[in-house]
Design a protein around this motif. Structure first.
Motif, PDB file in Angstrom:
ATOM      1  N   LEU A  67      65.348   0.702 -70.089  1.00  0.00           N
ATOM      2  CA  LEU A  67      66.114   1.235 -68.959  1.00  0.00           C
ATOM      3  C   LEU A  67      66.763   0.084 -68.204  1.00  0.00           C
ATOM      4  CD1 LEU A  67      63.470   3.803 -67.670  1.00  0.00           C
ATOM      5  CD2 LEU A  67      65.440   4.259 -69.149  1.00  0.00           C
ATOM      6  N   GLU A  68      68.083   0.173 -68.042  1.00  0.00           N
ATOM      7  CA  GLU A  68      68.783  -0.922 -67.372  1.00  0.00           C
ATOM      8  C   GLU A  68      68.654  -0.820 -65.862  1.00  0.00           C
ATOM      9  OE1 GLU A  68      72.895  -1.427 -68.451  1.00  0.00           O
ATOM     10  OE2 GLU A  68      73.045  -3.348 -67.408  1.00  0.00           O
ATOM     11  N   LEU A  69      68.406  -1.946 -65.242  1.00  0.00           N
ATOM     12  CA  LEU A  69      68.448  -2.055 -63.782  1.00  0.00           C
ATOM     13  C   LEU A  69      69.132  -3.380 -63.466  1.00  0.00           C
ATOM     14  CD1 LEU A  69      66.097  -4.215 -63.742  1.00  0.00           C
ATOM     15  CD2 LEU A  69      64.614  -2.439 -62.908  1.00  0.00           C
ATOM     16  N   LEU A  70      69.209  -3.723 -62.211  1.00  0.00           N
ATOM     17  CA  LEU A  70      69.848  -4.986 -61.834  1.00  0.00           C
ATOM     18  C   LEU A  70      69.114  -5.566 -60.642  1.00  0.00           C
ATOM     19  CD1 LEU A  70      72.175  -7.010 -62.316  1.00  0.00           C
ATOM     20  CD2 LEU A  70      73.558  -5.641 -60.738  1.00  0.00           C
ATOM     21  N   MET A  71      68.469  -6.691 -60.880  1.00  0.00           N
ATOM     22  CA  MET A  71      67.720  -7.339 -59.800  1.00  0.00           C
ATOM     23  C   MET A  71      68.574  -8.423 -59.148  1.00  0.00           C
ATOM     24  SD  MET A  71      63.957  -7.451 -61.642  1.00  0.00           S
ATOM     25  CE  MET A  71      64.493  -7.590 -63.358  1.00  0.00           C
ATOM     26  N   PRO A  72      68.229  -8.821 -57.923  1.00  0.00           N
ATOM     27  CA  PRO A  72      69.025  -9.863 -57.263  1.00  0.00           C
ATOM     28  C   PRO A  72      68.916 -11.200 -57.989  1.00  0.00           C
ATOM     29  CG  PRO A  72      67.697  -8.672 -55.653  1.00  0.00           C
ATOM     30  CD  PRO A  72      67.208  -8.266 -57.019  1.00  0.00           C
ATOM     31  N   ALA A  73      69.960 -11.992 -57.898  1.00  0.00           N
ATOM     32  CA  ALA A  73      69.912 -13.360 -58.413  1.00  0.00           C
ATOM     33  C   ALA A  73      69.074 -14.238 -57.484  1.00  0.00           C
ATOM     34  CB  ALA A  73      71.326 -13.924 -58.540  1.00  0.00           C
TER      35      ALA A  73
END
Lengths: 569, 569
Positions: A67-73
């Motif tokens: 499952l794709e998510l996006l965490m902060p850099a």
């Protein structure tokens, strides 16, 4: 895409700091543009390539149920302190203070962040397993960034993290990721191998690296052309070929006045060096030991350290050799040695008969030596050597080749290293709190572009697999501004190919043929159609594949079908 | 997508620091997860929404001929020093030192980087115009991050930068971007307006902001429902309605013992306050001046500052009022004043006849006052007031409404601010070096998600436009684990919808109906199908749109066609 409305800016000269061919070609082709040390802009042409790679990676991750998510850099120090890695990670981590003087880093990886999410979001075994991934910009502050996008500081990575109630479940997902990664690199059209790996700084048990095979790779690999076996050359298992033949000779001394190496002895005796045995004198856990290897083999110290019973070992000194064997180095051997001397033979030595070895007397060797006759069977037989090209593959499916590899993916069974430290727990069927099992799985998306070019290039430029090429086909019209027939034919073919879903570039800039051809070769566009008045007069256009030596004529009317066939549509 | 294989983690409570409804709902729906102050992870559900926005933005940028590239997030200080912005940008810029103690920032914007690319890559007028864009993670170190993704520190932005040989060409691309942005927000299904803007810190001339209309917006806007006119309320042009009627009354004094405001005077006289005129006493460039406004209007100081000839102005002191008018504040007016007193009337005042104003005598006002009879025509008539709801739209196409707006896009004509400072030049047709004209165009991709929720929500949760919803349709089977008929019908419909290209969620988690319904409402899924044994017995399923008050029955056999119709397929 019409070239006149696109941005193509090739350059003749490679940057002076470029060591690798991929770095040189990516800059010359205008795929990337350097902003600073280890910092590159992906120009429109390069971004097309990068996105094609990214999309295949994403597609295979989705198919595998991740499952794709996006965490902060940007990540807070506090999380990294929970695992102790704020201190451990070292200067590769780019540390940042915000306006309130709080500490952060530009994430070099995301185990801490995802484990924080897991401990907050996952409470029950019913929610598991889960496999999260992202495609995201990372930063690692390399001390000497080089090789273009292959070792950039800022780079694009796909990183996935899985959570489980059991090791079995973890292994299952780990294997699924192995399959997904194999699918990715197969679809990309790259020659690759998965190899077992030390797990390195990220930690944990059970890990494999995926390497793109290329001469310039940093890692030496052994792989089997006939199967998918591959390993780091230092880790590859050495197996003996065949079984020991019956002795045919009687042991005898041979004069070797100046011959202190197996090569020299073999040359003197006119035999193959594989019939000689060298004795490496070691002190193993205080015991003087001879490690027996074929003359054409090298001791692998990592493997030797893993021989059952071996704790510590080192090379023996010349004094120790003389004391135990009463002989100078260069002529030592395993025959008639004191009972206190231990003998450990490599598998390849154990199957030899009628071999040559040192005589434990200066300037003499022994020939026609046989275990069980002239000396006892070795105390221990083990895999203690580096493999060489031509060795049987340990999977029994062919022979090994040696090559170099560029690491582009890595899968790990992390187990509970992070979940334990950060207390990522769940309630099991019995309401008991348990620590989650974890895996992590990375692919260097931007690195793949460089690796593919290392694998695919010639003196004209890049040879992209179709999956990654910025365009499938380029149309080069000759004399565009002079000939309406050429213009009409070029635009018609361009539109037909577009309608057929072909990613086509129409080079309508009005450049000279030589410039168009050189650029399309440099960019690695797999298929080229040249349209000129002369050919059109006969109803023809010219086709040339990027790696073809000759161009061929096509009927204009056949060209769309021909190209679709070439593209496997 | 099957919910059992997806990750849905809603929560009952909104975070205590959430002020805005979008922030509360995004956290409650599990679209985002806070990592730190102004740092959010986009969970799989939220990322689906974000990607839908991103894809529409990308598609419209491509259609407009912009070329996508990707610049590094980390930028070297040296470039920012060339434009002087390293010092100017302030603490919003996140500054970083690498391991060699060189200075960088986490890019808050990319004018410097793209201008550096342009000056290196563009040498000839033949290469222009060019419009580059990227979709990229930015960081702005807000002093008090809040409002969730609406004012996060790390956020996703689409930023574009165009380069030109002339202002005409710049304006052409600028207008193209205006159209592209309008297309984006229209396709997203959002109510929005473009408004003229001050260009702020980025600098340059000619800029417009795109606002999503929502009560919680930070900006007050005036817009016309009947046209696309909109402006910042302080910038909106005030126009007078109609022309001046012929005088019908004779000027007379009226007693206003305690009435010092227009409202009070109107009430006393039982007239509409729009028939009264207030006099604002100012000192304009050393001259005592009365600014005349209708009693229901407010002076706009920005506009007043732009009145021709006005350099500096300030409110007059009570002493200055008494000295010039021989009257205390509250009763001052423009009639029979000393010739040294300047009178500037708002457009709405200039068309009044038979109005009421102060008499310049304590406790007295004048009624039936007319320009040209009782006092001279005003020295100057200008637009010096704030617009109010119901005003005629300056484009003549309707009336103005007031609302609040959330800025989600901004287009600028930068002109040569950056290209001059960084010497981004090209050779023109005559071989002369010229500085490029530039534009820049930003869209807050992640901010749009928050803004859409501010515009679309009710007490049950989010109301997403279809373009942005995480799923088009949710199927809620009731008693999934007890009824094979329900299970078969649900899976069959799920597969049919998938084949029809519908983005469908099958809620196969076995949750109770109440939980399923509450969650699908909270998530803002536009269409819901409920499948239960009772309905199936009659060949029915139940349909409810997210904003419908009542559910309706559908024949199972009609449901795919019905939903495709609803989705506009």
């Amino acid at each position: 895409m019409r070239a006149s409305q696109f941005f193509i800016a090739t350059q003749k000269e490679a940057p002076s700091d470029a060591e690798l061919i991929s770095h040189k070609l990516m800059v010359r082709a205008g795929l990337i543009k350097k902003l600073g040390s280890g910092l590159y802009s992906w120009m429109p042409l390069g971004l097309r390539v990068l996105r094609k790679v990214e999309n295949i990676v994403r597609d295979e991750m989705n198919k595998a149920g991740a499952l794709e998510l996006l965490m902060p850099a940007v990540q807070p120090k506090e999380l990294w302190e929970e695992t102790g890695r704020w201190a451990v990670f070292g200067p590769q981590m780019l540390k940042i203070q915000d306006r309130h003087e709080r500490d952060f880093c530009f994430g070099p990886t995301h185990e801490e962040v995802i484990t924080d999410i897991a401990r907050k979001e996952i409470s029950s075994y019913k929610q598991l397993p889960l496999n999260f991934y992202q495609v995201q910009t990372k930063f690692r502050d390399e001390i000497r960034p080089r090789f273009g996008v292959m070792r950039a500081r800022e780079f694009l990575m796909k990183d996935a993290y899985s959570f489980h109630t059991s090791v079995e479940c973890l292994v299952n997902t780990y294997n699924g990721m192995h399959t997904a990664y194999s699918n990715v690199f197969t679809r990309l059209g790259l020659k690759f191998r998965a190899v077992k790996a030390d797990s390195g700084a990220i930690g944990g048990d059970g890990s494999q690296e995926f390497h793109v095979l290329a001469d310039s790779g940093e890692d030496a690999l052994a792989y089997c052309e006939q199967s998918d076996y591959a390993a780091n050359v230092e880790m590859a298992e050495g197996v003996a070929t065949g079984s020991r033949a019956a002795p045919a000779e009687t042991m005898r001394e041979v004069d070797t006045p100046k011959q202190t190496t197996c090569d020299d002895v073999a040359k003197l005796l006119d035999i193959d060096v594989s019939k000689t045995v060298k004795s490496v004198a070691l002190v193993v856990d205080e015991v003087f030991t001879l490690a027996l290897l074929r003359g054409d083999h090298q001791l692998n110290e990592v493997k030797f350290g893993k021989v059952p019973g071996v704790q510590n070992f080192r090379l023996a000194t010349e004094e120790e050799i003389r004391a135990n064997l009463n002989c100078p180095p260069g002529f030592i051997g395993p025959v008639a040695v004191n009972a206190s001397v231990r003998v450990i033979a490599d598998r390849s030595v154990a199957v030899l008969s009628d071999f040559v070895c040192g005589a434990n007397k200066p300037k003499l060797h022994l020939a026609g030596v046989n275990f069980g006759h002239d000396l006892p069977e070795p105390a221990l037989v083990a895999d203690i050597r580096n493999v060489v090209a031509g060795d049987a593959s340990p999977d029994g499916k062919g022979t090994l080749s040696l090559c170099r590899g560029i690491e582009v993916g890595h899968i790990f069974q992390l187990r509970t290293k992070y979940s334990q430290a950060m207390q990522a727990t769940y309630l099991d069927e019995n309401g008991q709190s348990q620590v989650m099992e974890m895996g992590c799985y990375g692919i260097g998306v931007s690195r793949i572009v460089g690796a593919a070019i290392e694998q695919g290039h010639d003196d004209k430029g890049i040879i992209f697999p179709r999956s990654m090429a910025p365009f499938d086909v380029v149309i080069c019209p000759i004399g565009l501004d002079k000939s309406d027939a050429v213009k009409q034919a070029a635009v018609a073919l361009y539109q037909q190919l577009q309608q057929a879903g072909v990613d086509v570039l129409l080079d309508d800039r009005g450049e000279r043929p030589g410039v168009m051809f050189a650029e399309s070769d440099l960019l690695g566009i797999p298929h080229r159609i040249v349209i000129g008045d002369r050919g059109l007069a006969e109803g023809n256009v010219e086709y040339k594949g990027r790696t073809d030596t000759e161009a061929q004529n096509l009927q204009v009317t056949d060209s769309v079908a021909f190209l679709r066939d070439k593209l496997g549509q």
